[in-house]
Design an enzyme around this catalytic site. Structure first.
Site, PDB file in Angstrom:
ATOM      1  N   CYS A   1     -23.494 -26.667  23.754  1.00 42.14           N
ATOM      2  CA  CYS A   1     -23.637 -27.513  22.567  1.00 42.14           C
ATOM      3  C   CYS A   1     -23.408 -26.704  21.299  1.00 42.14           C
ATOM      4  CB  CYS A   1     -25.051 -28.079  22.470  1.00 42.14           C
ATOM      5  SG  CYS A   1     -25.658 -28.899  23.935  1.00 42.14           S
ATOM      6  N   ASP A   2     -22.996 -27.406  20.259  1.00 43.92           N
ATOM      7  CA  ASP A   2     -22.905 -26.799  18.940  1.00 43.92           C
ATOM      8  C   ASP A   2     -22.995 -27.920  17.909  1.00 43.92           C
ATOM      9  OD1 ASP A   2     -22.237 -24.081  17.592  1.00 43.92           O
ATOM     10  OD2 ASP A   2     -21.085 -25.591  16.491  1.00 43.92           O
ATOM     11  N   THR A   3     -23.706 -27.659  16.825  1.00 44.75           N
ATOM     12  CA  THR A   3     -23.873 -28.655  15.771  1.00 44.75           C
ATOM     13  C   THR A   3     -23.354 -28.083  14.453  1.00 44.75           C
ATOM     14  OG1 THR A   3     -25.822 -29.583  16.865  1.00 44.75           O
ATOM     15  CG2 THR A   3     -25.543 -30.096  14.534  1.00 44.75           C
TER      16      THR A   3
ATOM     17  N   GLY B   1     -21.124 -31.225  19.161  1.00 46.19           N
ATOM     18  CA  GLY B   1     -20.203 -31.197  20.288  1.00 46.19           C
ATOM     19  C   GLY B   1     -20.974 -30.808  21.531  1.00 46.19           C
TER      20      GLY B   1
ATOM     21  N   LYS C   1     -18.699 -22.217  24.879  1.00 42.28           N
ATOM     22  CA  LYS C   1     -20.015 -21.792  25.367  1.00 42.28           C
ATOM     23  C   LYS C   1     -20.216 -22.204  26.827  1.00 42.28           C
ATOM     24  CE  LYS C   1     -22.213 -22.036  20.817  1.00 42.28           C
ATOM     25  NZ  LYS C   1     -23.207 -22.734  19.983  1.00 42.28           N
TER      26      LYS C   1
END
Length: 184
Positions: A67-69, A104, A51
Site C-alpha cells: 500500500c501507499d497513500t 494504491g 512494495k
C-alpha cells in the site's frame, strides 16, 4: 500460506485487522522514487505494486498486500513533511482548498497480481497561521502525507470528505476486503 502486509504503518496495521484478522508485517525495502512518466494520480498504485512485488519475491506462497497513500493538490504530490517549516507550507497550501487522497493497493499471490487505487476528496477549512502552528506543535503532522492525520487532531482541519474515510487514514478497507475474496 500467510497474509503479509508490506508496510510498517501503525494505521494500516490497525485497519487491516478489519479485513484480515491474522496477518504478519513484512516491510518492503524499495526505492520510493516515482519515475517522471508516472502520473501523480497513479503514483501511489505504482509504489504499492513495487512494495508488494519486493515482498512477494521472497514469499511466493503467501498473499502480500502493498500500500501507499499520497496527497495531491493542484496536480502536485505532497509527501510527508521534512520538518516543521515544510509542514507549515503544506498545511498553508491545503487551507481552504480541496485535495485528493489516493491510496494504491497491490495484492500479490501465487495466483497472480492485482492492483487498484482509491480516491477520496478532502475539503479543508480556511486556517489561520496560529491554527496551523498549534496543530504542528502536537507533532501529529510529521509522519503523514500532506502533513495531517484525519484520524487524530488533524480532523479539526477538515470541513468534509467525498469518498472513503478509511482511505484517507491509509487503507480502503471495504474495497480491499472485496478484492481479497477467494485469495484467503
Amino acid at each position: 500460506m500467510s497474509v503479509l502486509l508490506a508496510s510498517t504503518s501503525p494505521r494500516r496495521q490497525e485497519l487491516l485487522k478489519f479485513a484480515v484478522p491474522d496477518f504478519e508485517i513484512c516491510p518492503a525495502d524499495i526505492d520510493e522514487t516515482i519515475p517522471p512518466e508516472i502520473a501523480p494520480e497513479k503514483a501511489s498504485e505504482y509504489l504499492a505494486v513495487q512494495k508488494a512485488r519486493a515482498v512477494a519475491k521472497a514469499h511466493p506462497e503467501d498473499v502480500v498486500i502493498g500500500c501507499d497513500t499520497i496527497v495531491i493538490l493542484d496536480g502536485e504530490i505532497m509527501g510527508k513533511p521534512k520538518n516543521e517549516e515544510n509542514a507549515f507550507e503544506m498545511l498553508s497550501r491545503l487551507s481552504g482548498h480541496t485535495h485528493k487522497v489516493i491510496t494504491g493497493v497491490c495484492i500479490c499471490s501465487k495466483d497472480g497480481e492485482k492492483s487498484f487505487s482509491q480516491c477520496t476528496e478532502v475539503d479543508f477549512y480556511p486556517l489561520t497561521d496560529e491554527e496551523i502552528r498549534a496543530y504542528i506543535a502536537t507533532g501529529d503532522p510529521m509522519d503523514k502525507a500532506g502533513a495531517y492525520g484525519i484520524q487524530s487532531e488533524g480532523c479539526t482541519l477538515v470541513k468534509g470528505i467525498r469518498g472513503d474515510f478509511f482511505n484517507v487514514v491509509g487503507l480502503p478497507v471495504a474495497r480491499l476486503r472485496r478484492e481479497l475474496k477467494g485469495l484467503i
